[in-house]
Structures are given as structure tokens and as C-alpha cells.
Scaffold this active site. Structure first.
Site, PDB file in Angstrom:
ATOM      1  N   ASP A 292      16.020  57.528  47.736  1.00  8.26           N
ATOM      2  CA  ASP A 292      17.287  56.906  47.381  1.00  8.26           C
ATOM      3  C   ASP A 292      17.243  55.453  47.871  1.00  8.26           C
ATOM      4  O   ASP A 292      16.314  55.039  48.569  1.00  8.26           O
ATOM      5  CB  ASP A 292      18.476  57.688  47.965  1.00  8.26           C
ATOM      6  CG  ASP A 292      19.740  57.436  47.139  1.00  8.26           C
ATOM      7  OD1 ASP A 292      19.798  56.405  46.441  1.00  8.26           O
ATOM      8  OD2 ASP A 292      20.673  58.251  47.186  1.00  8.26           O
TER       9      ASP A 292
HETATM   10  C1  BGC Z   1      22.683  56.365  45.060  1.00  9.50           C
HETATM   11  C2  BGC Z   1      21.814  57.006  43.988  1.00  9.50           C
HETATM   12  C3  BGC Z   1      21.391  55.994  42.970  1.00  9.50           C
HETATM   13  C4  BGC Z   1      20.703  54.848  43.678  1.00  9.50           C
HETATM   14  C5  BGC Z   1      20.168  53.784  42.751  1.00  9.50           C
HETATM   15  C6  BGC Z   1      22.100  55.070  45.587  1.00  9.50           C
HETATM   16  O1  BGC Z   1      23.009  54.381  46.363  1.00  9.50           O
HETATM   17  O2  BGC Z   1      22.862  57.278  46.105  1.00  9.50           O
HETATM   18  O3  BGC Z   1      22.504  58.069  43.404  1.00  9.50           O
HETATM   19  O4  BGC Z   1      20.559  56.586  42.028  1.00  9.50           O
HETATM   20  O5  BGC Z   1      21.623  54.246  44.565  1.00  9.50           O
HETATM   21  O6  BGC Z   1      21.172  53.021  42.200  1.00  9.50           O
END
Ligand code: BGC
Length: 738
Positions: A292
Site C-alpha cells: 500500500d
Molecule cells: C490506499 C489504497 C490505494 C493506494 C493507492 C492507499 O492510501 O489505502 O487503497 O490503492 O493508496 O492510491
């Protein structure tokens, strides 16, 4: 007939062989390429970046690039193979230029380009929580299939969806992004989305890679607070939170994103038990994992505090099974040192690179790195997609209360009030990207007009701000019926939008009182990304419909339902609690020593809150039609490896309608406490007035078990079951497994 069967078998066998060859072919191409790669090139593949990585500044100085503009630096980084993937949408032209740069590098390795196209690319579909209320696997698959080419036209070959986190807690803002509180529902719809996005052949140029996230149990964050720690038994993990990920893997999901939080003390990003023992070894996942956002960095001293930055955290994350690092640069900065210090084995590094290359080959990127804009454009029919969005919106609306005021009559004078009834942005919901800003289809007031209703808008109040009481009374006074918007803005849910209070705010309670005092019938339309605690609405409004954030065709879809152009279809996939303090409130909680309602010492000593009813305001599975249904002759019969549940369902009202027949089961005597009810199957049936149909739902015996000390078991003995319209009602029947 016989010949047809033989032919079908031959085709299936040939297909299997072809697939096996294809897989072997991919594997040999991966290994061939890996053998040619330098350490720097391997490290490059492990890195996902939003632009030119900071870590390359030193390298560029020698090439006099340090002062170059960010775009030139990005292209230089791509050509040099320092980046394996980019995050963000840059459009087709830039995408193709970047892929050309990547292919012109020493080994010509294309880029994965990913972005959060969660429920929209160009056309915006309902937020996943809303779409789940349609209880329609096929619809999820069609949405995925429609989103894929639209996403490609934004310059992407990968999306970070579906979120298959089971979410029990309405305080958690990210409940909006998933399919609600049930493991089976989340599994079915998540897998359908994967199938839709990836198609039968991810490499056909019209599909993209999906990403099941956030692995795992993110929805169980303590207190419903985002990013918070999760502590749970391994058995609960296996029975509730893992099945949707297993289903996504079985559907062939290309990538999996480990979650931000710590699981039983170890952050998911460096959790080898989760990422390797379970995901790779038990589930057989052979795609790639992507961290993430900066989650590898967040394992270090400033955040989780389980690793040092650089080599230490890089070695720990790779060893755990994290293949690619999103935006932070510990792999770029630390892998070489980790190898040198013996913290990391070459084999571990090589496996991560293999996983990444495998996805790139499966996506066909080596053979067709660029987007064929003309061909993809031909696959995108925006009008058809908008029609699909309208179908989704219609099916996502859930009618929760109706004293007879619904469906509204088009010729009635309808006063439409509240800022969200004249809004398009908030209809898109969280993670909406650049949804189509078509206010004719999106705003509720416009939806009424398109449908030919006699509706007049007056703002009167904002959800959380100004209320013009006089104007509200006037608008109501002039009308036959009022449609009033309630709920929360979409910025109040989604990532890091947890709340301690999910009740209606004082402005909305005041609006409610004013409307109730006018004695004019009024319909509350609730726009929200989470279940709200709104018992007052249940008491005072004549009708309540939850309309979530339904996307590009929100207004049309809601108006279609409220005016009876279509019959209500949606059913809840979460409970709506009485108060924030009850959260997490979910229908499938386990039995207790002093069960509410049946405990022999009476309510005083049974499990409860003093100050809230035990029942949810609206329970899981609930939703009204404009007609009524009656269930009779419920039965359950064990037939080999399945249980056949059956009921005669009758439409007892004057309109046609569809009923969602749900099957709930309880294992009466087990080694551990079991859910008081658990959904095991469902079937939708359309009935004309007066019509009765025998509805049968088959449930595999193998799905009736649970996990004890890590081992799944189905125990013989007595089970209770309910074939019912929702999780809180039904005649109890029984069956026995031998
Ligand atoms: C979120 C994810 C997301 C990622 C990329 C993160 O803050 O938890 O769900 O895919 O950002 O944007």
C-alpha cells in the site's frame, strides 16, 4: 448430442493444454529475462513510483540530468529501468511514450501503470457498498468489464480494486469501498469484479489487471479507526476475512495489496505468515504483491517501529513476500546493501522479480506495450455504460421504510429539499476519479425532471450547515409531498474518514422535526458511504430510501425507484445500528452465554446495551419492495454433498416485484461458539401479483463448517436454518448432517 459432448470435452482438454503451454511459455520467458538482468535492473522492477524517483538523483548527476525537468527525469528513469511501475493516470499519449521509453531500455521491460479506478474511470458506477446492495454477481462482472477499457483510455493497465475487506464497523470510513459485512457476499462480488476487469484473457488489449486489497482483516481495525492495529484469532481470520481473498485468487486476480495495519503485532507489509504461508503456499497465488502507499516505509521507526529504514525494512518486506514497493524507496535504496550484508537472499529477490515479470507477461505487455487507442475506443460505448450505471443505481437504492407514500405520483407536487438533492459531485462518492459530470443524470432533482415528475427544488439547508427554516416550511407547505436529502458528504467517508459519531447531525435532526411538524408526507433520501445510526428517521419519516453515492446516473436511478418506474431491488449488506456506541454491529455475531431474547433469566441479565434496542434499526439483508411477500413450506433436505433449501414464496400485494430469498444457517452444537446466523446462499425471484413460486437454494455441505485450530471442519449433527427475507426474521427449520 453425444458428439456435442465429446466435442466440448475435446475443446476443454485442448484449452487446458493450451493454457498449460501458455503458462510454461510465460515461465520460461520470465526466467530467460531474469537471467539477463543486472542487480540494478532487478531492483528497478521492484519499485513503483509516482514520478522520477528521488533515489536516482545521484545517478543522474553524472549525466547532467539533476537539473532536468521532472518529466525528462521520469523518462530517463524509465529508460534506465529504474522503475518497474508507475502510479497515476497520464492519458494514452503519455502512457505510450513512457512504454516506448521503457521498451527502448537495455532489456525492454514494459511498465505496469496502476491507478485507483475503484468504481469509475470515465463513467462512475455506485460505490462498492452501494453496488453490493444489488446482490448481483453478474452486475459486478459487467461493471468490471465496462470499466476496463475506460481505464485503459486513461492510460492504465492496472487498477487497485476490488477491496474485499469484510467491514463490520460502520465507524470505519472505508466500509464504503467494499461489499459490506458478510464474507460470502464479499467473496462473490469481489471475484466477479476480478473476472470483469481481467476478462478471459488479460492480454487481449481490452482488459486490465485487478488488485485484491487490503490483505488482510483491514476492516477489523480496532475501534473502527483507520490504520489501527488488528488483533484476532487465527480461526476468525480464516472463517471471516480470508475467504474473499481466496475467492479473488481463485478468480485469477493478478495482484494483491497487503494492508497498512499490524496483524497480531506484525504489520501486514512484513508479515510472512500472511503473505507467504497463507497467500502463496495455501492459496497458491502466483501473481505479484504491491505494497500500500508507502506502507513499507511505514514499518520503520517513525511509524510501526519494527524495522530500520533502507536495507533492514527492504529485507524484511521482501522476505515476508512483498514484491513491489509503492512510492517509498526502501527497495531502491536498501536492497543492494541488504544483499551485501546477508540480510536478503538472492533467491528471495529473484522470486519477487519473477512475480512482477509474470504479471507483465500475462498482461501481454511485452508483445503489445502500447495502447491501441482506436481499437479500445471502439470498445467503449459511453451511452451503454451510462445505461449500465443507471441500472446499477436503480438496483443499489434500498427502500427501508414506506408507509404507502411510495411510489410517488408523477403528477403530485414534489418539493425536493437539501443541498445533496441538487448536487452531482457528491453522487460520485469516494475514490471517484474523474466521473462523468453529467448533471442531467446525476442530480436527484434532474432525475425527477427527466422522469417527468412535477418536482421543484429549493435548497433550504446544507447537510452540515445553514438551515432556512422559513423556506423549508414554505416549500413543504406548497407541496403535496416532500423529498428531503439526508446523510453525509462523500468527503466524510472513504480512506481515513473514520467517525466516532455516525448519527444524524443537529441540522438534520432539526430538518426532520420541522418536516414532521408540517404533517406533509415526506420521503428521506439518505446519501451516505456508510450505514448511519438514524432511528429518528425510521420513526418520523413516511418513507426512507438509502441512496448511497450511486455515480453518474444516481439521480435517474433514485428517481426511477421513488417514482415506481422500476420496482425496488436493493437489500442491505450491512446492519444499520441504533447508535455509534453499538459498533461494530453485525448480524453474524457469535452466540453468547446470555442470549438476548431467549435467556431464561429475562432481558435484565441478557447481553444488551441499556440504552439501545437489541435489534438493528434495519438489519443485514433488509429492503422493501412495493409489494409484499409471504413465505411458506420452508424446508431443508440434505442431498449428497449439498443441502437444498426450499420455500414457497408468494407475492401477496398488488404490484409485481422481486424478492431476495436468503438462507441463513446456525450450527447448533459445535466445539466453538458459532455465528447466531450466517448467510449461506440467496436467490432472486420475480413474482407477478398473486403468483407463488417454489424457490430452491442449494448450499454445498462443505460450506457449512468452520475452522478450529487452523483446520477447517464440517461437523455432523443438528443445524438450524432460516429461509427468509432478511437476517432478523423467518421461521426456524432444521436439518441434520450425518
Ligand atoms: C490506499 C489504497 C490505494 C493506494 C493507492 C492507499 O492510501 O489505502 O487503497 O490503492 O493508496 O492510491
Amino acid at each position: 448430442m453425444k458428439n456435442t459432448v465429446v466435442a466440448a470435452v475435446c475443446t476443454a482438454a485442448m484449452l487446458l493444454a493450451a493454457n498449460a503451454n501458455g503458462a510454461a511459455d510465460v515461465e520460461s520467458r520470465v526466467n530467460e529475462l531474469l537471467a539477463k538482468m543486472t542487480l540494478e535492473e532487478k531492483i528497478g522492477q521492484l519499485s513503483q513510483s509516482a514520478g522520477a524517483p528521488a533515489s536516482m538523483a545521484a545517478g543522474l548527476e553524472s549525466q547532467d540530468m539533476s537539473k532536468a525537468n521532472p518529466d525528462d527525469r521520469l523518462f530517463a528513469a524509465v529508460r534506465e529501468g529504474r522503475i518497474g511501475s508507475l502510479i497515476g493516470r497520464r492519458g494514452v499519449k503519455k502512457y505510450n511514450e513512457l512504454q516506448r521509453a521503457a521498451m527502448s531500455g537495455r532489456l525492454g521491460i514494459p511498465l505496469l501503470v496502476g491507478h485507483d479506478m475503484i468504481h469509475s474511470a470515465k463513467t462512475c458506477y455506485p460505490i462498492p457498498l452501494a453496488l453490493s446492495c444489488a446482490w448481483d454477481e453478474d452486475l459486478w462482472e459487467r461493471v468490471g468489464a465496462a470499466m476496463a477499457p475506460e481505464s485503459i483510455l486513461q492510460g492504465c493497465n492496472w487498477t487497485f480494486t476490488p477491496m474485499v475487506d469484510v467491514a463490520l464497523d460502520a465507524r470505519w470510513g472505508r466500509i464504503a469501498e467494499g461489499a459490506g459485512s458478510d464474507s460470502l457476499v464479499t467473496s462473490l462480488f469481489g471475484a466477479a469484479m476480478v473476472r470483469g476487469l481481467q476478462g478471459e484473457d488479460m492480454a487481449d488489449g481490452f482488459h486490465i489487471a485487478a488488485c485484491a486489497k487490503h490483505f488482510v482483516a483491514y476492516g477489523a481495525a480496532m475501534g473502527g479507526r483507520d490504520y489501527n492495529a488488528v488483533e484476532m484469532s487465527d480461526d476468525t481470520l480464516r472463517d471471516v476475512y480470508l475467504p474473499p481473498f481466496r475467492a479473488a485468487v481463485e478468480a485469477g486476480v493478478a495482484t494483491v495489496m497487503p494492508a497498512f495495519h499490524s496483524f497480531n503485532g506484525i504489520p501486514c507489509s512484513v508479515n510472512r505468515y500472511l503473505l507467504t504461508d497463507i497467500l502463496r503456499r495455501e492459496f497458491g497465488f502466483d501473481g505479484m504483491t504491491i505494497s500500500d502507499y508507502a506502507a513499507v516505509k511505514e514499518c520503520t521507526v517513525a511509524c510501526h517501529g519494527v524495522a530500520e529504514e533502507g536495507a533492514d525494512v527492504a529485507a524484511k518486506a521482501l522476505y515476508a513476500g512483498m514484491d513491489m514497493e509503492m512510492v517509498s524507496e526502501n527497495y531502491a535504496n536498501g536492497v543492494a546493501e541488504a544483499l551485501k550484508k546477508g540480510l536478503l537472499k538472492r533467491e528471495t529477490l529473484d522470486n519477487a522479480v519473477r512475480n512482477i515479470l509474470r504479471v507483465k507477461f500475462r498482461l501481454g505487455l511485452f508483445d503489445h506495450p502500447e495502447i491501441d487507442e482506436d481499437a479500445v475506443s471502439k470498445k467503449v460505448d459511453l451511452a451503454a455504460n451510462l445505461a449500465l450505471a443507471r441500472e446499477c443505481a436503480q438496483k443499489g437504492v434500498v427502500v427501508l421504510k414506506n408507509d404507502g407514500v411510495l411510489p410517488l405520483k408523477k403528477e403530485s407536487k414534489i418539493a425536493v429539499v437539501g443541498d445533496l438533492a441538487d448536487d452531482w459531485k457528491d453522487m460520485f462518492g469516494c475514490w471517484a476519479g474523474s466521473g462523468v459530470s453529467n448533471s442531467k443524470d446525476t442530480k436527484l432533482i434532474e432525475g425527477f425532471k427527466v422522469d417527468g415528475a412535477c418536482a421543484k427544488y429549493s435548497r433550504c439547508y446544507n447537510m452540515d450547515g445553514k438551515l432556512d427554516e422559513k423556506e423549508l416550511r414554505r416549500a413543504a407547505g406548497e407541496a403535496d409531498v416532500v423529498v428531503a436529502a439526508f446523510g453525509e458528504y462523500s468527503r466524510e467517508n472513504g480512506e481515513n474518514n473514520s467517525k466516532v459519531r455516525i448519527e444524524l447531525n443537529p441540522v438534520q435532526l432539526k430538518v426532520l422535526d420541522i418536516l414532521a411538524a408540517t404533517k406533509k408526507p415526506f420521503v428521506a433520501v439518505v446519501f451516505t458511504g456508510r450505514p448511519l445510526a438514524m432511528p429518528e428517521l425510521a420513526r418520523k419519516a413516511n418513507a426512507v430510501a438509502v441512496a448511497w453515492n450511486l455515480g453518474s446516473a444516481a439521480g435517474l436511478g433514485i428517481a426511477d425507484v421513488l417514482l415506481g418506474e422500476v420496482e425496488p431491488w436493493g437489500r442491505l449488506t450491512t446492519d444499520f445500528p441504533n447508535a455509534s456506541g453499538e459498533c461494530p454491529k453485525f448480524y453474524s455475531r457469535t452466540t453468547t452465554g446470555r442470549p438476548n431474547g431467549t435467556y431464561e433469566q429475562g432481558p435484565r441479565w441478557s447481553t444488551r446495551y441499556r440504552d439501545a434496542p437489541d435489534k438493528s434499526v434495519w438489519p443485514f439483508g433488509f429492503g422493501l419492495a412495493y409489494t409484499t411477500f409471504e413465505y411458506a413450506n420452508e424446508s431443508a433436505r440434505v442431498d449428497g454433498d449439498k443441502v437444498v433449501f426450499s420455500a414457497d414464496v408468494k407475492n401477496t400485494g398488488a404490484r409485481k416485484g422481486t424478492e431476495l430469498v436468503q438462507v441463513y444457517v446456525r450450527d447448533v452444537l459445535a466445539e466453538t461458539v458459532r455465528p447466531r446466523r450466517q448467510l449461506k446462499g440467496f436467490k432472486r425471484v420475480a413474482l407477478e401479483p398473486g403468483e407463488t413460486q417454489k424457490v430452491e437454494v442449494e448450499v454445498p455441505v462443505a460450506s457449512l463448517g468452520y475452522t478450529l485450530n487452523g483446520k477447517y471442519r464440517v461437523e455432523p449433527g443438528a443445524f438450524e436454518a432460516w429461509i427468509a427475507p432478511h437476517s432478523d426474521v423467518g421461521r426456524k427449520i432444521g436439518f441434520e448432517l450425518k
